[in-house]
Design an enzyme around this catalytic site. Structure first.
Site, PDB file in Angstrom:
ATOM      1  N   LYS A 133       0.823  -1.212   0.000  1.00 28.51           N
ATOM      2  CA  LYS A 133       0.000   0.000   0.000  1.00 28.51           C
ATOM      3  C   LYS A 133       0.859   1.265   0.000  1.00 28.51           C
ATOM      4  O   LYS A 133       2.005   1.254   0.460  1.00 28.51           O
ATOM      5  CB  LYS A 133      -0.973  -0.043   1.180  1.00 28.51           C
ATOM      6  CG  LYS A 133      -0.284   0.000   2.524  1.00 28.51           C
ATOM      7  CD  LYS A 133      -1.165  -0.489   3.675  1.00 28.51           C
ATOM      8  CE  LYS A 133      -2.277   0.449   4.055  1.00 28.51           C
ATOM      9  NZ  LYS A 133      -2.725   0.206   5.474  1.00 28.51           N
ATOM     10  N   SER A 208      -7.788   0.330   5.710  1.00 29.35           N
ATOM     11  CA  SER A 208      -7.091   1.201   4.782  1.00 29.35           C
ATOM     12  C   SER A 208      -6.305   0.456   3.702  1.00 29.35           C
ATOM     13  O   SER A 208      -5.961   1.063   2.693  1.00 29.35           O
ATOM     14  CB  SER A 208      -6.139   2.113   5.559  1.00 29.35           C
ATOM     15  OG  SER A 208      -5.118   1.375   6.180  1.00 29.35           O
ATOM     16  N   SER A 232      -7.387  -2.574   9.287  1.00 35.26           N
ATOM     17  CA  SER A 232      -6.985  -2.148   7.937  1.00 35.26           C
ATOM     18  C   SER A 232      -6.467  -3.267   7.034  1.00 35.26           C
ATOM     19  O   SER A 232      -6.405  -3.091   5.822  1.00 35.26           O
ATOM     20  CB  SER A 232      -5.937  -1.046   8.024  1.00 35.26           C
ATOM     21  OG  SER A 232      -6.566   0.171   8.337  1.00 35.26           O
TER      22      SER A 232
END
Ligand SMILES: *[C@@H]1O[C@H](CO)[C@@H](O)[C@H](O)[C@H]1NC(C)=O
Ligand SMILES: *[C@@H]1O[C@H](CO)[C@@H](O)[C@H](O)[C@H]1NC(C)=O
Length: 528
Positions: A133, A208, A232
């Protein structure tokens, strides 16, 4: 312990608020379904079968010269280009560099200077492409964390986890999308936009690590790395029908993940971990990324599924949180029935009342002396936030609405060190002791990852606290794996969390592998 099982009814005021929120949520969902349409975009099928294989199998095939690393990297690049316009999970590539590294990996295999056995031990992921990410430092790539103020920030070195993976021969392909400052559970920001769910593009991917969850479900890379401070990794794993593991606290180094946790306490809530289509990949990846701490986890010690004790709880029962969807409850029951039929083990239902306070405990424990707004705007103040909200309504703010809302919300709540703050820290310790005593070194706890399947885009605004199911586990420092259990009637992934005691991550992996076999695991999106 037994006294902990008595659950008192909620006070009337909370029940009224709860009902009002349910009404708001239904209206919200209706309006959003009108806005986001009913169709969604089609994505093409996976043409390269190698992308359906576990990372450990891909690695073995590369070592044994059954396939080249270049072929695997090219397959990923093709797949990303095929689906990214519909899904928008991939935000930055290093394809040229990855192809060069793939050629070098193939050359190493061809040269015969290391035997396959030697490669397996010293370079277990040689030539295997992966993604991570856009908040984890990869040398030479951006590290924006979805914050417009950081849109030009480039990482000048690899973080520990990326370095460890590279040492095994794994090849980083690029970065995937995140919410603004990685602090919300829908993936959307004003640099890269919004990510769509591969099973139905009208739905969100979670956050996330939402871009990463989507990348794995759509088979854009062979495996992924996410980070998790309130769910997340596990929420996007769940919404995208893959496996995701949040490790035991303080096991994997968080060095090089942005935002940097302010205190040791906050750092202990955060965990970098694997996101995969196949349960068998979780353990080998954890073994690498845990570095020196891998020893603590005894990952090679065999786990006898038949000798574990199993517990489950269907819901937190907390206020302001949606009731758990009947399809999810049914899936959990199938899991406990499976253990009964297969191994004659009766899982035991729990009703731990303190779990009801999950959201309040998480928010209080997450409180830091640096305000959320200070990360996402130059001069954080309530006036400035309100001003940005007005600009946002006209599409003129660099901040997302939810980012601004979170910044405002952060002005409330218990201050660090206050009596209220200490009270919630104490509740967290109590809850942690309940789990530690319950689970010992042979207990596994089944718990929903989330009360609903993947919501429509923006729907979390009317269901803001549903992430309490994952968040509370961060506060307790326990390892937890999200395991997919097939699709709902609407074709959206369903799954559960498999939680164990501190340092017992291997129990999560063993049970995840068992359930992967029994329930089929990851399902190719939009196959039919
Ligand atoms: C996607 O979701 C919408 C809205 O719930 C639904 O009408 C549509 O049929 C779904 N599409 C697919 C491919 O399942
Ligand atoms: C923030 O505050 C500083 C000092 O008070 C000021 O110089 C600066 O212009 C402000 N920045 C913005 C974007 O308002």
């Amino acid at each position: 312990m037994c006294t902990a099982e008595v659950v008192k009814p909620l006070p009337l005021s909370l029940r009224v608020v709860h009902v009002l929120r349910l009404i708001l949520a239904s209206i919200g969902k209706f309006v959003l379904s009108l806005y986001y349409g009913t169709e969604g975009e089609k994505i093409p099928p996976i043409y390269d079968d190698i992308l359906k294989e576990p990372a450990v199998v891909v690695a073995k095939k590369i070592r044994n010269k059954e396939i080249t690393s270049v072929e695997v990297v090219e397959a990923c690049i093709r797949r990303i280009k095929d689906v990214n316009s519909a899904l928008n999970f991939f935000v930055e590539d290093r394809f040229e560099a990855a192809l060069k590294e793939a050629r070098e990996a193939d050359e190493l295999v061809r040269s015969g200077s290391m035997s396959p056995t030697q490669l397996e031990q010293e370079k277990p992921f040689l030539g295997v492409p992966f993604t991570t990410k856009d908040c984890i430092a990869v040398k030479g790539l951006h590290q924006t964390a979805g914050v417009v103020l950081r849109k030009d920030v480039i990482a000048d070195k690899d973080c520990d986890v990326i370095m460890l993976l590279r040492q095994t021969g794994a090849i980083i392909l690029g970065l995937t999308n995140v919410p603004e400052l990685c602090m919300w559970w829908e993936t959307h920001n004003h640099i890269h936009g919004r990510t769509n769910n591969a099973y139905n593009t009208t739905r969100m991917v979670g956050g996330s690590s939402g871009g990463e969850g989507c990348c794995q479900s759509a088979a854009g890379s062979v495996f992924g790395i996410g980070s998790d401070i309130g769910g997340s990794i596990r929420m996007p794993a769940y919404f995208n029908g893959i496996f995701g593991h949040k490790p035991t606290r303080n096991t994997v180094s968080n060095e090089g993940q942005y935002p940097v946790p302010e205190s040791d306490l906050l750092n202990s809530f955060l965990g970098i971990g694997p996101m995969t289509r196949h349960a068998v990949d979780l353990k080998p990846i954890m073994k690498i990324i845990a570095g020196h701490n891998a020893k603590k986890l005894n990952l090679d010690e065999p786990v006898d599924i038949k000798k574990l004790r199993y517990f489950y709880q269907f819901s937190t029962g907390g206020p302001l949180v949606d009731a758990v969807d009947p399809e999810i409850i049914a899936a959990m029951k199938k899991v406990t029935e499976f253990f009964k039929k297969q191994y004659q083990i009766e899982a035991q239902e729990k009703k731990i009342p303190l779990l009801r306070k999950s959201m309040a405990i998480w928010f209080a424990n997450m409180k830091s002396t640096k305000r959320f707004g200070e990360f996402i705007m130059p001069n954080d103040s309530i006036g400035r936030i309100l001003f940005e909200m007005v600009k946002n309504a006209f599409g003129l703010s660099g901040n997302t609405f939810i980012g601004l809302f979170t910044a405002l919300f952060d002005y409330g709540g218990a201050e660090v060190g206050s009596e209220r703050y200490k009270h919630y820290l104490k509740l967290r310790d109590e809850l942690e002791m309940i789990f530690v005593n319950l689970l010992g070194d042979d207990g596994v706890f089944f718990f929903p990852t989330h009360p609903t399947t993947a919501p429509l885009h923006n729907e979390p605004l009317v269901r803001p606290f549903n992430f309490c199911y994952t968040a509370i586990i961060n506060c307790l420092g326990l390892p937890s794996t999200t395991v997919p259990l097939g699709l709902s009637r609407e074709g959206l992934p369903i799954g559960i969390q498999v939680i164990a005691n501190h340092n017992q991550d291997r129990l999560c992996f063993a049970v995840a592998e068992e359930l992967n076999q029994a329930f089929g695991g990851w399902v190719e999106p939009q196959k039919s």
